[in-house]
Scaffold this motif. Structure first.
Motif, PDB file in Angstrom:
ATOM      1  N   UNK A 177       3.348  59.207  15.149  1.00  0.00           N
ATOM      2  CA  UNK A 177       2.771  60.522  15.374  1.00  0.00           C
ATOM      3  C   UNK A 177       2.596  61.204  14.037  1.00  0.00           C
ATOM      4  N   UNK A 178       1.574  62.025  13.929  1.00  0.00           N
ATOM      5  CA  UNK A 178       1.354  62.782  12.707  1.00  0.00           C
ATOM      6  C   UNK A 178       2.229  64.020  12.687  1.00  0.00           C
ATOM      7  N   UNK A 179       2.315  64.646  11.520  1.00  0.00           N
ATOM      8  CA  UNK A 179       3.141  65.842  11.382  1.00  0.00           C
ATOM      9  C   UNK A 179       2.473  67.045  12.038  1.00  0.00           C
ATOM     10  N   UNK A 180       1.146  67.101  11.971  1.00  0.00           N
ATOM     11  CA  UNK A 180       0.439  68.227  12.574  1.00  0.00           C
ATOM     12  C   UNK A 180       0.329  68.077  14.075  1.00  0.00           C
ATOM     13  N   UNK A 181      -0.129  69.147  14.733  1.00  0.00           N
ATOM     14  CA  UNK A 181      -0.295  69.112  16.180  1.00  0.00           C
ATOM     15  C   UNK A 181      -1.639  69.746  16.526  1.00  0.00           C
ATOM     16  N   UNK A 182      -2.318  69.160  17.513  1.00  0.00           N
ATOM     17  CA  UNK A 182      -3.653  69.615  17.907  1.00  0.00           C
ATOM     18  C   UNK A 182      -3.621  70.050  19.362  1.00  0.00           C
ATOM     19  N   UNK A 183      -4.118  71.260  19.617  1.00  0.00           N
ATOM     20  CA  UNK A 183      -4.228  71.805  20.967  1.00  0.00           C
ATOM     21  C   UNK A 183      -5.697  72.100  21.237  1.00  0.00           C
ATOM     22  N   UNK A 184      -6.221  71.619  22.345  1.00  0.00           N
ATOM     23  CA  UNK A 184      -7.588  71.937  22.766  1.00  0.00           C
ATOM     24  C   UNK A 184      -7.510  72.812  24.008  1.00  0.00           C
ATOM     25  N   UNK A 185      -8.335  73.848  24.051  1.00  0.00           N
ATOM     26  CA  UNK A 185      -8.345  74.779  25.176  1.00  0.00           C
ATOM     27  C   UNK A 185      -9.718  74.745  25.826  1.00  0.00           C
ATOM     28  N   UNK A 186      -9.759  74.377  27.095  1.00  0.00           N
ATOM     29  CA  UNK A 186     -11.014  74.272  27.844  1.00  0.00           C
ATOM     30  C   UNK A 186     -10.979  75.238  29.016  1.00  0.00           C
ATOM     31  N   UNK A 187     -12.156  75.629  29.472  1.00  0.00           N
ATOM     32  CA  UNK A 187     -12.250  76.567  30.580  1.00  0.00           C
ATOM     33  C   UNK A 187     -12.915  75.956  31.789  1.00  0.00           C
ATOM     34  N   UNK A 188     -12.592  76.498  32.953  1.00  0.00           N
ATOM     35  CA  UNK A 188     -13.225  76.079  34.203  1.00  0.00           C
ATOM     36  C   UNK A 188     -13.974  77.271  34.768  1.00  0.00           C
TER      37      UNK A 188
ATOM     38  N   UNK B  16      -6.586  65.845  20.921  1.00  0.00           N
ATOM     39  CA  UNK B  16      -5.547  66.824  21.225  1.00  0.00           C
ATOM     40  C   UNK B  16      -4.233  66.177  21.644  1.00  0.00           C
ATOM     41  N   UNK B  17      -3.146  66.742  21.171  1.00  0.00           N
ATOM     42  CA  UNK B  17      -1.833  66.393  21.682  1.00  0.00           C
ATOM     43  C   UNK B  17      -1.586  67.073  23.020  1.00  0.00           C
ATOM     44  N   UNK B  18      -2.318  68.152  23.280  1.00  0.00           N
ATOM     45  CA  UNK B  18      -2.251  68.854  24.558  1.00  0.00           C
ATOM     46  C   UNK B  18      -3.608  69.488  24.824  1.00  0.00           C
ATOM     47  N   UNK B  19      -4.158  69.243  26.017  1.00  0.00           N
ATOM     48  CA  UNK B  19      -5.382  69.921  26.452  1.00  0.00           C
ATOM     49  C   UNK B  19      -4.991  70.946  27.505  1.00  0.00           C
ATOM     50  N   UNK B  20      -5.302  72.205  27.247  1.00  0.00           N
ATOM     51  CA  UNK B  20      -4.969  73.295  28.164  1.00  0.00           C
ATOM     52  C   UNK B  20      -6.221  73.676  28.934  1.00  0.00           C
ATOM     53  N   UNK B  21      -6.128  73.647  30.250  1.00  0.00           N
ATOM     54  CA  UNK B  21      -7.232  74.057  31.111  1.00  0.00           C
ATOM     55  C   UNK B  21      -6.942  75.463  31.630  1.00  0.00           C
ATOM     56  N   UNK B  22      -7.848  76.397  31.312  1.00  0.00           N
ATOM     57  CA  UNK B  22      -7.696  77.784  31.744  1.00  0.00           C
ATOM     58  C   UNK B  22      -8.533  77.992  33.003  1.00  0.00           C
ATOM     59  N   UNK B  23      -7.893  78.434  34.069  1.00  0.00           N
ATOM     60  CA  UNK B  23      -8.564  78.574  35.362  1.00  0.00           C
ATOM     61  C   UNK B  23      -8.331  79.977  35.910  1.00  0.00           C
ATOM     62  N   UNK B  24      -9.381  80.768  36.115  1.00  0.00           N
ATOM     63  CA  UNK B  24      -9.201  82.047  36.820  1.00  0.00           C
ATOM     64  C   UNK B  24      -8.743  81.802  38.254  1.00  0.00           C
TER      65      UNK B  24
END
Length: 361
Positions: free
Chosen positions: A122-133, A263-271
Motif C-alpha cells: 500500500x502507498x503512504x497516501x490515501x485516495x477518496x473518491x466522492x460520487x453522487x446519485x 480510490x482507497x474508498x469510494x463514497x456514494x452520496x444519496x439524498x
C-alpha cells in the motif's frame, strides 16, 4: 499483557496469464510455494494491481498493462513458456517487471519471487473518491468538506482536492476561491504521464494551508479530462503521502473511471428520496464493478421518512453517515464559500469519511 506480534497476512498473487498451459504452470509453482493466486484478465482495477503482493503476467498482459498506464511497482514478474525472446524482454521493460522467468525451466526463480513478495503493498497516501446519485446529491460539497477537514486535521502530510466534473462549473466556486490565482485543469500540462507533487502544490491555488485545489475551468467549452493526466495527478499525491480527494459527482467516463479505480474508498452520496435511491442502485453497481471499497452517506431532508439504514440495506452498502439537511448551507455556498470550522451535519459526514480511511477525528 504483551502480545506477540502476528505475522502480516499473505496476499494472493495476481496472475494475468491468458495461455492455459502457462497459467497451469504458474498454478503448479504457486502450489509448490504454498501461495494463493488470484487469476484475472486485463484490464484490472488499481486495487487488484497495487494491492497484490506479486503480479505475474505474460507478454500480452504486460503490453496491455503498460498501455493502460498501470503504475510501476515492485513485485512484477513476466513469465514465458520456454526461454524469453526479445519481444518478451521489451514488454517486461515497458511494464517495469523485475524478473522475466521462463517456465518450466526457471520455476525456482518464480518460487523465490513468491517468497520475496508475499505481503500486500500500500502507498503512504490515501485516495477518496466522492460520487453522487441523482442531480444535486451534494457530492461536490462533501468532497470539498472532506478535503478541508483532512487538511485541518493533518490526516496526511498535505491534501489535494481534484475536480472531476467539467460540466459543474468548477469546485473552486464551492470553496469561494474562484478569484485565487493558480492553475486549473485547462492550464495544466503533464508530460510523460508524471507530475511532481511539490510542483503541483506550488502551482495550484490553496483553499487553506495544506490544501491544494485542482478545479475545472469555466472559460469556453468544457475540456474533457485526459485519463492519463488524472492518473498522474492522483498517483503524484499518493506517492507523496497526501490525502487526495476526487470529486466524481455524476460524471461517468474514462476520467471518472480512473478516479474510481484509484480510490482507497469510494463514497456514494444519496439524498434520502425515493428517486435518488433508485438512481443510486445503478450508480452503486457501476462503482462496484470497478472498486469493492464503497461507503454510503445518506443526506437529508427525507420527505418520505426514508432512514439511512433503510437506504443502506437497499443498496447493500456500509452506512458511513446519515445526516440531516444543514440550515443555511446553500446561502453560505452562494455568499462566501464552504467552511467546516463549526460542528454540523456536513462536518460530521466528512469526519465519518476520514475515519474510514484511518484518520483520527
Amino acid at each position: 499483557m504483551n502480545l506477540a506480534p502476528t505475522s502480516a497476512p499473505i496476499s494472493p498473487a495476481l496472475v494475468l496469464v491468458r495461455d492455459e498451459r502457462l497459467r497451469a504452470e504458474v498454478r503448479r509453482v504457486a502450489a509448490a510455494a504454498e501461495r494463493v493466486t488470484d487469476e484475472r484478465h486485463m484490464p484490472v482495477g488499481r486495487h487488484a494491481w497495487a494491492g497484490a503482493g506479486l503480479v505475474i503476467l505474460d507478454t500480452d498482459a504486460a503490453i496491455a498493462a503498460a498501455a493502460a498506464g498501470c503504475p510501476r511497482r515492485a513485485g512484477i514478474v513476466l513469465v514465458t513458456e520456454g526461454e524469453p525472446a526479445v519481444a518478451d524482454w521489451q514488454a517486461a521493460t515497458a511494464v517495469g517487471a523485475e524478473r522475466v522467468v521462463g517456465l518450466p525451466g526457471a520455476a525456482v526463480a518464480l518460487v523465490e519471487q513468491f517468497a520475496e513478495h508475499a505481503e500486500a503493498r500500500t502507498g503512504e497516501g490515501v485516495v477518496v473518491a466522492v460520487a453522487g446519485a441523482g442531480g444535486g446529491a451534494g457530492a461536490s460539497t462533501l468532497a470539498a468538506a472532506t478535503a478541508l477537514r483532512g487538511a485541518a486535521l493533518r490526516v496526511r502530510r498535505d491534501a489535494v482536492l481534484i475536480d472531476g466534473a467539467p460540466l459543474d462549473g468548477g469546485i473552486d466556486l464551492v470553496l469561494g476561491m474562484e478569484n485565487v490565482a493558480g492553475l486549473r485543469w485547462p492550464d495544466l500540462v503533464i508530460e510523460d504521464g508524471r507530475v511532481s507533487a511539490a510542483a503541483l502544490h506550488n502551482a495550484l491555488p490553496a483553499a487553506c494551508p495544506g490544501l491544494a485545489v485542482l478545479s475545472c475551468g469555466r472559460a469556453g467549452p468544457p475540456a474533457e479530462l485526459a485519463p492519463a493526466a488524472v492518473r498522474a495527478v492522483i498517483e503524484s499525491g499518493r506517492s507523496a503521502g497526501d490525502l487526495v480527494v476526487c470529486d466524481v459527482s455524476g460524471e461517468r467516463g474514462a476520467a471518472a473511471d480512473v478516479m474510481v479505480d484509484a480510490a482507497d474508498l469510494v463514497v456514494l452520496v444519496v439524498p434520502a428520496r425515493l428517486r435518488s435511491v433508485a438512481a443510486a442502485e445503478v450508480v452503486s453497481a457501476y462503482i462496484g464493478e470497478r472498486n469493492p471499497n464503497r461507503g454510503l452517506v445518506v443526506r437529508g431532508p427525507a420527505p418520505g421518512g426514508l432512514r439511512g439504514a433503510e437506504v443502506a440495506e437497499v443498496l447493500g452498502l456500509p452506512l458511513l453517515a446519515a445526516v440531516r439537511g444543514q440550515a443555511g448551507l446553500a446561502a453560505r455556498l452562494e455568499r462566501g464559500g464552504l467552511s467546516v470550522r463549526r460542528r454540523g451535519p456536513l462536518r460530521d459526514a466528512a469526519d465519518a469519511v476520514l475515519a474510514m480511511v484511518g484518520a483520527e477525528v
